[in-house]
Write an enzyme that holds these catalytic residues in place. Structure first.
Site: not given
Ligand code: GLN
Length: 457
Positions: A74, A149, A173
């Protein structure tokens, strides 16, 4: 072929590392333009690395655990000489000046890092639509979001562009895109994997973790990246042993006791509930005891998570003030990142902290206590990973609709417990995930259960 067998075949020179890499590169060339899962690829370096590994194997020299396997990382985890942008214009010109601890450990085990993967800007999202470099398409459900994400890291596995990948999970995410793309994703117990070299979204919540096609791959990657890190004060001294998980046997599930939390099903789409209940029935039939549990704080989870996330993210972004990385974040970032910075800044002001942030911390400990209590009587809690199916690309969701994807995943981050997602089935061809959450440091047990469930299929 499962990943552990593939890894053995490379070490025995039945497949060369170069052949394995070429297969990944061919798939990337064919599909990445459409899927947009990899952001940057270093082909030359990857080929050199593969040749080096093959020559070591030929000479009979010892090679590492991940020898010749292809990896995507990532783009919020540092890799020396790669563009580490966190999918933001803010870091468009930042080239990784060092390896994160996880990157270093992967390199030390002779893996081939092919490239960086797409994501929501600064990991703040659930769909991978907010990337400065464009959205990623879901390879398992074309025309839909891959989740986020870490959408790119899930997609590179689903599209077979590489063997293993890494994501980060602050509120889901890793598990969310794993669920939408039909692969396995795992968030370790807080402190099992070093966060050194990760560009933080919210440091008290997040962990780096792997994606793979099978439980053996997850175990292999965690065996490589987990463990104490002198450079990172939140890592734990004692971490689970992932090296033993090679057995794929549903027999191991017999006699286990799993909890099913009513409220996790109440908030989920009926079609998802049907699929997940079907898998739970199969577990019951294969000798797993299933008990019903109830969790009182489901409505507290999202507000608690987002308040903490905003405050910690605001503080993490203060270093992007334009002096070191070129751009001031507020001048170039997208809407969601700006919303979090502004709200985080507001909540962090002294006169408001008692009203919001301190309350959120209190709620966090309530949630943690409650889930720990529920876990005490069972080996694990099983249920849906994400309550909704992934939306179509181009559909526009308001922030609260987007946040609603996270209600079942944020609990594990708030409580610091391990959780994984594996494919439970499909609704009209769209993958649906089964989430397994366990007690702190029971990471290996969850992975063993996943291996058992794979075997039962
Ligand atoms: N969707 C969640 C957020 O927007 C989780 C994001 C993540 O785990 N990096 O914070």
């Amino acid at each position: 072929m499962n990943l552990l067998n593939k890894s053995e075949s490379i070490k025995n020179h039945e497949i060369t590392a170069l052949e394995n890499l070429e297969k990944s590169l061919k798939t990337i060339k064919k599909n990445n333009d459409n899927i947009n899962a990899f952001l940057e690829i270093k082909e030359e370096e990857a080929i050199q690395k593969a040749e080096k590994i093959d020559s070591k194997i030929k000479k009979g020299e010892k090679v590492g655990k991940l020898a010749g396997l292809t990896i995507g990382i990532k783009s919020n985890i540092n890799i020396e000489d790669f563009k580490i942008t966190a999918a933001s214009k803010t870091l468009e010109n930042y080239i990784g000046s060092y390896d994160a601890t996880v990157t270093q450990r992967i390199k030390d085990e002779d893996a081939i890092i092919i490239g960086t993967t797409n994501m929501d800007e600064f990991a703040a999202g659930s769909s991978t639509e907010t990337s400065y470099f464009g959205y990623t398409e879901n390879p398992a459900a074309p025309g839909r979001i891959p989740g986020g994400s870490s959408g790119g890291s899930a997609a590179v596995i689903a599209a077979e562009m590489c063997d293993l990948s890494l994501g980060s999970d602050t509120g889901g995410s890793i598990r969310n895109p794993a669920s939408h793309c039909g692969v396995i994703g795992f968030k370790p117990t807080y402190g099992v994997v070093s966060r050194q070299g990760l560009l933080d979204l919210a440091m008290s919540l997040e962990q780096i973790g792997p994606f793979a096609h099978d439980a053996g791959g997850i175990a292999l990657m965690l065996d490589t990246i987990s463990g104490y890190d002198l450079k990172e004060c939140t890592t734990l001294k004692e971490t689970p042993n992932f090296g033993e998980i090679t057995e794929k046997s549903s027999e191991l599930m017999k006699g286990m006791k799993v909890g099913v939390v009513k409220e996790f099903f109440d908030v989920s789409d009926e079609r998802i509930v049907d699929i997940v209940e079907g898998r739970i029935d199969e577990m019951r039939e294969s000798g797993v005891e299933v008990v019903e549990l109830s969790f009182d704080y489901i409505d507290l989870c999202l507000p608690t998570y987002y308040l903490i996330n905003y405050v910690e993210f605001f503080s993490a972004t203060r270093k992007y003030d334009g002096r070191k990385y070129g751009y001031r974040i507020e001048d170039v970032c997208g809407e969601e990142v700006l919303r979090r910075i502004h709200t985080g800044s507001y909540i962090s002001q002294k006169e408001y902290s008692g009203k919001y942030y301190k309350k959120a911390l209190q709620a966090r400990s309530l949630i943690r206590k409650e889930i720990t209590k529920l876990l005490q009587g069972v080996d694990a809690i099983v249920g849906p990973t994400v309550p909704k199916l992934p939306h179509k690309l181009g559909e526009s969701l308001d922030p609260l609709e987007m946040y609603a994807y996270d209600v079942l995943t944020v609990i594990a981050n708030l409580a610091g417990i391990p959780a994984g997602s594996m494919k439970a089935g499909e609704v009209n061809g769209i993958p649906v995930g089964l989430q397994i959450q366990g007690k702190p440091l029971d990471d290996d047990k969850i992975i063993q259960m996943m291996a058992g469930l794979e075997d039962a299929k």
